[in-house]
Design an enzyme around this catalytic site. Structure first.
Site, PDB file in Angstrom:
ATOM      1  N   ARG A  46      50.363 101.316  -4.644  1.00  0.00           N
ATOM      2  CA  ARG A  46      50.491 100.719  -3.303  1.00  0.00           C
ATOM      3  C   ARG A  46      49.350 101.202  -2.399  1.00  0.00           C
ATOM      4  NH1 ARG A  46      53.413 103.415  -0.160  1.00  0.00           N
ATOM      5  NH2 ARG A  46      55.152 103.671  -1.585  1.00  0.00           N
ATOM      6  N   TYR A  98      46.873  78.089  13.433  1.00  0.00           N
ATOM      7  CA  TYR A  98      47.711  77.847  12.250  1.00  0.00           C
ATOM      8  C   TYR A  98      49.191  78.036  12.628  1.00  0.00           C
ATOM      9  CZ  TYR A  98      50.011  78.717   7.824  1.00  0.00           C
ATOM     10  OH  TYR A  98      50.893  78.674   6.783  1.00  0.00           O
ATOM     11  N   ASP A 170      40.371  84.924  13.490  1.00  0.00           N
ATOM     12  CA  ASP A 170      40.781  84.341  12.212  1.00  0.00           C
ATOM     13  C   ASP A 170      39.618  83.459  11.763  1.00  0.00           C
ATOM     14  OD1 ASP A 170      41.769  82.767  10.156  1.00  0.00           O
ATOM     15  OD2 ASP A 170      43.783  82.670  10.989  1.00  0.00           O
TER      16      ASP A 170
HETATM   17  C1  PLP Z   1      43.684  79.518   9.609  1.00  0.00           C
HETATM   18  C2  PLP Z   1      44.757  80.188   8.799  1.00  0.00           C
HETATM   19  N1  PLP Z   1      45.056  81.471   9.051  1.00  0.00           N
HETATM   20  C3  PLP Z   1      46.016  82.120   8.346  1.00  0.00           C
HETATM   21  C4  PLP Z   1      46.732  81.485   7.352  1.00  0.00           C
HETATM   22  C5  PLP Z   1      47.805  82.227   6.595  1.00  0.00           C
HETATM   23  O1  PLP Z   1      47.352  82.606   5.357  1.00  0.00           O
HETATM   24  P1  PLP Z   1      48.280  82.746   4.038  1.00  0.00           P
HETATM   25  O2  PLP Z   1      48.813  81.379   3.749  1.00  0.00           O
HETATM   26  O3  PLP Z   1      47.333  83.275   3.017  1.00  0.00           O
HETATM   27  O4  PLP Z   1      49.374  83.699   4.407  1.00  0.00           O
HETATM   28  C6  PLP Z   1      46.447  80.149   7.062  1.00  0.00           C
HETATM   29  C7  PLP Z   1      47.207  79.438   6.007  1.00  0.00           C
HETATM   30  O5  PLP Z   1      47.126  78.233   5.878  1.00  0.00           O
HETATM   31  C8  PLP Z   1      45.437  79.476   7.817  1.00  0.00           C
HETATM   32  O6  PLP Z   1      45.129  78.186   7.584  1.00  0.00           O
END
Ligand code: PLP
Length: 381
Positions: A46, A98, A170
């Site tokens: 881990r 998202y 992000d």
């Molecule tokens: C822009 C964005 N950020 C975060 C995520 C979340 O990622 P995960 O699906 O790998 O948990 C997504 C998933 O579609 C995404 O499109």
């Protein structure tokens, strides 16, 4: 090292025990100690794993950071960031993001008293106006999902720094090939590595890259204390995907440019969202902070109904109707019922995410086959 060299070599050494050129999948949960506390840097799966370490070093180099932490998914990476804060603190997040990020902020952390507000970040002065004494984190996603708006990373991070607020970008939609937020002043970069970094739609994975070693240590601590680690096989798949990141994203962006122009002049299409258009409000900014305009394209139909959108969505053959993005294969999706279903309808409509909006993730296929596939589907309306 230039980017194309980093994707292949950064953090990657032939395996010291065998000379294996490709990083082995260290499928182990524990490591032998010679006497108590005497080990080779690895104690328990881990906490550390050599396949994961190689990926973390590679990601650190790709985003020009000092440390990286890999997680079992993009949302697990977000979860670790949220755990840096406490009840009474506030997150200011961009208002087009998202749906799963929104859901975690509102429905998980909201009930523990860590409040999130979703604001228009396209005018940086608006961000400054919205900051309150409780604001501890600014959450940027750019290009945004699915409206493909652009946030000025440098301007928003400058404001945040003046107020002592942490910033996260992000960077999933852009990938490190197109945009490096740490260079523009962000504190943390987040990727859903499930998307462009992995690139082959065969694993779920997330990561954080930081510019400050102490912040990196706090995030490693949170991860070890709460346990959202990726398996070694997934780390291997992401490392392998990254080796062609620059080639895949380059081609996918070129395909997106052709498809966006084609849709723009199509009589059945009302509006196309893609930052490469000169008339896009974020175009000049995208030219400054990104290397290309990305491989995501969204569009509305003239017949702006759910029925018309459903016909298009169920009539393509090369574009697969599916959640996700960033793979070598092209995908088509319906944000209102799929990726963004967890956002209330009024909040969606307020940012232009209509019931008929269609989102494309361009892959690396022949672009004229992709165009013909869309043409046939649009003819069904
Ligand atoms: C822009 C964005 N950020 C975060 C995520 C979340 O990622 P995960 O699906 O790998 O948990 C997504 C998933 O579609 C995404 O499109």
């Amino acid at each position: 090292m230039q980017f194309a060299t980093k994707v292949i070599h950064a953090g990657i050494e032939p395996d010291p025990s065998t000379g294996s050129v490709m990083t082995p999948i260290y499928q182990t949960s524990t490591y032998a100690q010679t006497t108590p506390g005497e080990h080779q840097g690895y104690e328990y799966g881990r906490t550390q794993n050599p396949t994961r370490t190689a990926l973390e070093k590679n990601l650190t180099a790709l985003e020009n950071g000092v440390d990286a932490i890999c997680f079992g998914s993009g949302l697990a990476a977000q979860d670790a960031v949220m755990k840096l804060f406490e009840s009474g603190d506030e997150v200011l997040a961009v208002n087009d993001l998202y749906g799963g990020s929104y859901r975690q902020m509102v429905r998980v952390y909201g009930q523990w008293g860590l409040k999130s507000r979703f604001i228009d970040m396209y005018t940086p002065s608006n961000v400054e106006r919205e900051i309150s004494p409780a604001t501890k984190l600014i959450w940027i996603e750019t290009p945004t999902n699915p409206m493909l708006n652009i946030v000025d990373i440098r301007a928003v991070c400058d404001i945040a720094r003046r107020h002592g607020i942490l910033t996260v970008v992000d960077n999933t939609f852009a990938s490190p090939y197109l945009q490096n937020p740490l260079d523009l002043g962000a504190d943390i970069v987040l990727h859903s590595a499930t998307k462009y970094l992995g690139g082959h739609s065969d694993s779920v994975h997330g990561c954080l890259i930081v510019r400050d070693a102490e912040l990196g240590q706090r995030l490693h601590f949170i991860q070890n204390a709460t346990g959202a680690v990726p398996g070694p096989m997934d780390c291997f798949l992401i490392l392998r995907g990254i080796k062609t990141l620059h080639l895949r994203v380059q081609r996918a962006c070129e395909n997106a440019a052709v498809i966006a122009q084609y849709l723009h002049t199509h009589p059945k299409v009302a509006k196309v969202y893609w930052p490469g258009f000169e008339h896009h409000t974020g175009h000049e900014l995208a030219k400054r902070q990104m290397r290309m305009f990305g491989a995501m394209v969204s569009f509305d139909l003239v017949d702006n109904t759910l029925e018309a959108a459903t016909k298009v969505l169920s009539s393509t053959h090369l574009f697969t109707l599916a959640e996700s993005l960033g793979g070598v294969e092209s995908l088509i999706g319906h944000p209102a019922s799929m990726t963004h279903a967890s956002i209330p309808r009024e909040a969606r409509l307020a940012v232009g995410l209509t019931d008929s909006l269609i989102r494309l993730s361009l892959g690396v296929e022949d672009v004229y086959d992709l165009r013909d596939d869309l043409e046939a589907a649009l003819n069904m309306v």
